[in-house]
Structure formats: structure tokens, C-alpha cells
Design a protein around this motif. Structure first.
Motif, PDB file in Angstrom:
ATOM      1  N   UNK A 325      32.654  60.503  35.338  1.00 12.80           N
ATOM      2  CA  UNK A 325      32.735  59.244  34.615  1.00 12.80           C
ATOM      3  C   UNK A 325      32.577  58.103  35.613  1.00 12.80           C
ATOM      4  N   UNK A 326      31.898  57.045  35.189  1.00 11.39           N
ATOM      5  CA  UNK A 326      31.758  55.838  36.018  1.00 11.39           C
ATOM      6  C   UNK A 326      32.603  54.735  35.406  1.00 11.39           C
ATOM      7  N   UNK A 327      33.406  54.083  36.234  1.00 12.10           N
ATOM      8  CA  UNK A 327      34.261  52.997  35.756  1.00 12.10           C
ATOM      9  C   UNK A 327      33.952  51.726  36.536  1.00 12.10           C
ATOM     10  N   UNK A 328      33.981  50.624  35.814  1.00 11.57           N
ATOM     11  CA  UNK A 328      33.768  49.323  36.448  1.00 11.57           C
ATOM     12  C   UNK A 328      34.947  49.016  37.372  1.00 11.57           C
ATOM     13  N   UNK A 329      34.640  48.586  38.593  1.00  9.94           N
ATOM     14  CA  UNK A 329      35.696  48.195  39.524  1.00  9.94           C
ATOM     15  C   UNK A 329      36.303  46.876  39.037  1.00  9.94           C
ATOM     16  N   UNK A 330      37.616  46.813  38.858  1.00 12.63           N
ATOM     17  CA  UNK A 330      38.223  45.585  38.320  1.00 12.63           C
ATOM     18  C   UNK A 330      37.945  44.374  39.207  1.00 12.63           C
ATOM     19  N   UNK A 331      37.794  43.247  38.580  1.00 12.75           N
ATOM     20  CA  UNK A 331      37.561  41.996  39.317  1.00 12.75           C
ATOM     21  C   UNK A 331      38.688  41.762  40.318  1.00 12.75           C
ATOM     22  N   UNK A 332      38.317  41.395  41.532  1.00 16.51           N
ATOM     23  CA  UNK A 332      39.297  41.107  42.573  1.00 16.51           C
ATOM     24  C   UNK A 332      39.718  42.308  43.388  1.00 16.51           C
ATOM     25  N   UNK A 333      39.363  43.510  42.938  1.00 19.65           N
ATOM     26  CA  UNK A 333      39.721  44.725  43.690  1.00 19.65           C
ATOM     27  C   UNK A 333      38.554  45.079  44.609  1.00 19.65           C
ATOM     28  N   UNK A 334      38.769  45.170  45.932  1.00 13.57           N
ATOM     29  CA  UNK A 334      37.690  45.559  46.844  1.00 13.57           C
ATOM     30  C   UNK A 334      37.414  47.055  46.715  1.00 13.57           C
ATOM     31  N   UNK A 335      36.255  47.376  46.164  1.00 14.03           N
ATOM     32  CA  UNK A 335      35.966  48.763  45.813  1.00 14.03           C
ATOM     33  C   UNK A 335      36.067  49.740  46.960  1.00 14.03           C
ATOM     34  N   UNK A 336      35.434  49.412  48.094  1.00 12.77           N
ATOM     35  CA  UNK A 336      35.433  50.344  49.227  1.00 12.77           C
ATOM     36  C   UNK A 336      36.823  50.461  49.844  1.00 12.77           C
ATOM     37  N   UNK A 337      37.544  49.362  49.928  1.00 10.13           N
ATOM     38  CA  UNK A 337      38.889  49.402  50.508  1.00 10.13           C
ATOM     39  C   UNK A 337      39.838  50.214  49.626  1.00 10.13           C
ATOM     40  N   UNK A 382      47.569  58.554  41.372  1.00 10.62           N
ATOM     41  CA  UNK A 382      47.269  57.910  42.649  1.00 10.62           C
ATOM     42  C   UNK A 382      46.428  56.659  42.451  1.00 10.62           C
ATOM     43  N   UNK A 383      45.439  56.735  41.547  1.00  4.01           N
ATOM     44  CA  UNK A 383      44.584  55.575  41.294  1.00  4.01           C
ATOM     45  C   UNK A 383      45.408  54.407  40.763  1.00  4.01           C
ATOM     46  N   UNK A 384      46.377  54.685  39.907  1.00  4.67           N
ATOM     47  CA  UNK A 384      47.245  53.620  39.400  1.00  4.67           C
ATOM     48  C   UNK A 384      47.960  52.905  40.543  1.00  4.67           C
ATOM     49  N   UNK A 385      48.489  53.662  41.482  1.00  5.21           N
ATOM     50  CA  UNK A 385      49.213  53.051  42.600  1.00  5.21           C
ATOM     51  C   UNK A 385      48.293  52.202  43.470  1.00  5.21           C
ATOM     52  N   UNK A 386      47.084  52.701  43.715  1.00  3.67           N
ATOM     53  CA  UNK A 386      46.139  51.949  44.542  1.00  3.67           C
ATOM     54  C   UNK A 386      45.710  50.663  43.831  1.00  3.67           C
ATOM     55  N   UNK A 387      45.457  50.743  42.540  1.00  2.72           N
ATOM     56  CA  UNK A 387      45.079  49.542  41.793  1.00  2.72           C
ATOM     57  C   UNK A 387      46.181  48.490  41.855  1.00  2.72           C
ATOM     58  N   UNK A 388      47.422  48.914  41.732  1.00  4.73           N
ATOM     59  CA  UNK A 388      48.540  47.967  41.812  1.00  4.73           C
ATOM     60  C   UNK A 388      48.588  47.308  43.189  1.00  4.73           C
ATOM     61  N   UNK A 389      48.366  48.128  44.222  1.00  5.00           N
ATOM     62  CA  UNK A 389      48.431  47.596  45.585  1.00  5.00           C
ATOM     63  C   UNK A 389      47.425  46.474  45.789  1.00  5.00           C
ATOM     64  N   UNK A 390      46.261  46.589  45.126  1.00  5.63           N
ATOM     65  CA  UNK A 390      45.227  45.574  45.310  1.00  5.63           C
ATOM     66  C   UNK A 390      45.245  44.504  44.219  1.00  5.63           C
ATOM     67  N   UNK A 391      46.363  44.424  43.508  1.00  4.52           N
ATOM     68  CA  UNK A 391      46.580  43.294  42.618  1.00  4.52           C
ATOM     69  C   UNK A 391      46.136  43.466  41.189  1.00  4.52           C
ATOM     70  N   UNK A 392      45.674  44.648  40.818  1.00  8.19           N
ATOM     71  CA  UNK A 392      45.253  44.857  39.434  1.00  8.19           C
ATOM     72  C   UNK A 392      46.479  45.075  38.544  1.00  8.19           C
ATOM     73  N   UNK A 393      46.434  44.535  37.361  1.00  8.82           N
ATOM     74  CA  UNK A 393      47.515  44.727  36.392  1.00  8.82           C
ATOM     75  C   UNK A 393      47.168  45.929  35.519  1.00  8.82           C
TER      76      UNK A 393
END
Length: 411
Positions: A325-337, A382-393
Motif C-alpha cells: 500500500x502507498x500512503x501520502x506522507x503527512x504534511x510537515x513530516x520529513x519522509x526520509x527522516x 511503531x509507525x504511530x510512535x514515529x508519526x507522533x515524534x514528528x508532530x503528526x496528530x
């Protein structure tokens, strides 16, 4: 080099490979690769080659006698099929709906074919009518079509294409590298003349061996081309165009190597033969339909999970492959980081993408050995935790809960 400067033994880190491939191999495949080597003409070796051919007839859903392996990655199988089926100047039609359609076109161009392409937007697939219209217009010798393109995650329907090709006298080849074993594929029922794959995706093995199956019509085309053995042309009046533009990827010679005469062509990659045989054995032991269903359920769970995290899915979901599956990287989240954090902190690898999707989407795979509940739930947590770290709600537990509901519903 002094002894102190010699590197230590291989000791790779533990990884959960949840990208678009390669993926974590079945443990039994890794064990098979560690088995002792035998000579290429040892009776045990020739027995394994025959067993492997029969196993892959089951994987491909075919009765084709010409079902075997090309030594090399999945691209080796693609190149062997195209350079062996196409003479210089032949017209080849390639419908392109992602990066790997462009690859087929490039290989056909290197085989000196007259290549014609049609294109659709990334995230979409072709209607059979669009392919037939192009066939009528171009009048190709060969239609080369990717089934599952991991760059877009789309799964091109093939079930009507074989009949179209037969109606117009066109050979039909499909690259099933990313799809075989995790999505429906019916080589005989769908009228395929040639199809190739790799081990490193739904088949659950390492990259390095390419299963291939060829119809009798494809074999006749391959056999009709001149051969060079020991530097001597067998057909003295053949033109240069009659000869396959590769020695290693000449399927006529490879067919003789795998056939009853066992004519020497190359030294078989023994450990990769072991791996390929075990990939097919594991799949058929579980049941071909059961494995495809496992991929479907795990793919549906991952899809529900990323949507449960509030992520937007890319492309036409109705034509998405089961296994990625391909998911859009949330705005403000640095994809590679974020991908790097997922790897460094959790040992989980997901993929980026190519071309117009590079930096725009992540690709998350659920295939082979990793098409299972614990792998999917661990990745989503794990993805949930990483998204939170980079400011995604993101909703707390939203991904795991949604995926778990899919598994409970499938039980």
C-alpha cells in the motif's frame, strides 16, 4: 591486509522488512540455502531441478513444460524473456502505469525492438479496451505488461488480455515480479505466453533467482531463432537478427540446459536453486489459494490500519495489489527522516518511491513471510510512535485497532 584489519564475520542487524521488497525470507528458505553444495550434474542436482520445475507449474497455474529458473534477480528473467522473444525491428507494445513499465520498454529498446508505449496516470490501471485499441493501431509482435507495479502499488487486471492478444496474433508477456504468490495469477487460463517473477516479494525468498514459464507458442518462437554454439552458426544462412542478443539470457540455450539433454550453458546457482525450490514448496504446502488469501487479509489489515492512523492512501484502491500500500506522507513530516527513525529505533523498514511519487508517499509491504498479523500490528504501532515524534496528530491505537478488526473479521 593484516589479520587485525580483516572484517569480522557477517552479522546483520535484526530487521522487519515491511517495504515493497525485498522482504524477510521464510526461515525454511534460509535453512535450505545453507545445505551442502553438489555438482551441477550430480543426480541429486538434476532431481532437484526437475522437482523445482514441477513445483513452479503449481505456483504459476500452468501445464507448461518450459517452466524453470533464470539465474539472476527478477530483472534477469525480464531480460531473458524479452531478448529471446524479440528480434531487432519487431514492434513491442508496453502499457506503462508505473516505473517498471518504463523498465520493460528500456529492455525492449536495448533488444533493438521498435517500442511503442501507452501511458496512464500513476495510481490507475488500463481498461482492456485501451490495450486492444493500441494493439490494433501498433500491430506489435509482443505485448509486454507489468501485472503488479510496486512503484504505484497498482495491480493491472490480466484476465481479458490473453484473449485480446490471441485475437490479434500477439505474444503476451507479463512481469509478475511483485505479484506472483500474493495475488491471483493464472498463466494458462489467462493466455500468457511468457511470465517472469522473482523470489524477493510474495514468494518469500532472497533476490537472485527468477522463475519463468513459457507457452508452447513462445518456445516455438525462441526455437526458431538461430543459435551459436562453440562459435559456429548452426543455420549458415541466418541473418544476425535471428540470433538472441545475449548468451547468458538466451532462453533457447537455457531451455536446453534445463531440458532432458542438460546441455551445458552455465553453472547452476545451487544455493539459489535450493531457495527457489523451498519458496515454491512452502507456498504449495500451505495451499496456493490460502497464501493468496493470507496476503489479501494482511493487505486489507494494513490498509485499514494506515487509514485508522488518518493517513491518505494513494491510487485507485480497487486495483491495489494485496501486498503493498502507498500512503501520502503527512504534511510537515520529513519522509526520509521518519523512515530512518522507524529503522533505527524499531528495526522496521518501509519504502519510499520513485519518479513523481518520490518524497510524496511511503510504500508499506505485507508479503511472503511478513504477510501475518504480528508483523502488521507491530509495524502500525511503531509507525504511530514515529508519526507522533514528528508532530503528526494521529488517533491513539487507531492503526492497530483497525487492523486487528480486519483479522478478527477474517477469522
Amino acid at each position: 591486509m593484516t589479520p587485525s584489519a580483516i572484517p569480522g564475520p557477517i552479522d546483520p542487524p535484526a530487521r522487519l522488512l515491511m517495504g515493497p521488497g525485498p522482504i524477510s525470507a521464510y526461515p525454511s528458505v534460509l535453512r535450505a540455502m545453507s545445505a551442502p553444495l553438489v555438482g551441477q550434474y550430480d543426480p541429486y542436482m538434476t532431481q532437484l531441478m526437475g522437482e523445482t520445475q514441477e513445483l513452479y507449474r503449481g505456483v504459476w497455474a500452468t501445464s507448461n513444460d518450459a517452466t524453470l529458473l533464470v539465474d539472476g534477480t527478477s530483472r534477469a528473467g525480464i531480460e531473458a524473456a524479452i531478448v529471446s522473444l524479440v528480434r531487432p525491428g519487431d514492434r513491442v507494445l508496453v502499457p506503462v502505469f508505473g516505473r517498471f513499465g518504463h523498465l520493460l520498454a528500456e529492455i525492449a529498446e536495448r533488444a533493438m525492438a521498435e517500442v511503442h508505449t501507452i501511458e496512464t496516470a500513476w495510481g490507475q490501471v488500463f481498461a482492456p479496451s485501451a490495450i486492444e485499441e493500441a494493439i490494433v493501431r501498433v500491430k506489435p509482435t509482443l505485448l509486454a505488461l507489468v501485472q503488479g507495479d510496486t512503484s504505484t502499488t497498482m495491480n493491472q487486471p490480466l484476465d481479458e488480455i490473453g484473449a485480446i492478444c490471441e485475437r490479434h496474433g500477439v505474444l503476451f508477456y507479463s512481469d509478475a515480479t511483485a505479484s506472483l504468490g500474493g495475488n491471483d495469477f493464472e498463466a494458462d487460463a489467462w493466455g500468457l505466453d511468457a511470465a517472469t517473477a522473482g523470489l524477493q516479494k510474495c514468494l518469500g525468498g532472497p533476490s537472485g533467482s527468477s522463475p519463468i514459464t513459457l507457452s508452447e507458442r513462445a518456445v516455438e518462437v525462441i526455437r526458431s531463432r538461430g543459435r551459436i554454439e562453440a562459435g559456429i552458426r548452426e543455420d549458415g544462412d541466418a541473418s544476425a537478427a535471428d540470433f538472441v542478443r545475449s548468451n547468458y539470457f538466451d532462453l533457447g540455450m537455457i531451455l536446453d540446459y534445463w531440458g532432458p539433454r542438460r546441455l551445458n550453458h552455465h553453472t547452476e546457482a545451487t544455493s539459489m536453486l535450493y531457495a527457489a525450490r523451498e519458496c515454491a514448496r512452502v507456498l504449495l504446502l500451505e495451499g496456493r489459494d490460502a497464501v493468496i488469501e493470507r496476503h489479501r487479509v494482511s493487505g486489507a489489515a494494513m490498509l485499514a490500519g494506515v487509514e485508522g492512523l488518518g493517513l491518505t492512501v494513494f491510487g485507485d484502491v480497487a486495483h491495489k495489489m494485496n501486498n503493498v500500500v502507498a500512503v501520502e506522507i503527512p504534511a510537515g513530516v520529513p519522509g526520509d527522516a521518519a523512515r530512518a527513525a522507524l529503522l533505527e529505533d524499531f528495526g522496521i523498514e518501509i519504502g519510499t518511491s520513485f519518479g513523481p511519487l518520490h518524497g510524496r508517499v511511503w510504500r508499506i509491504g505485507t508479503m511472503g513471510y511478513n504477510a501475518r498479523e504480528d508483523a502488521v500490528l507491530t509495524t502500525l504501532a511503531a509507525l504511530e510512535q514515529v508519526l507522533r515524534r514528528f508532530g503528526a496528530s494521529v488517533p491513539a491505537g487507531g492503526g492497530v485497532d483497525a487492523a486487528a478488526d480486519v483479522y478478527r473479521g477474517a477469522a
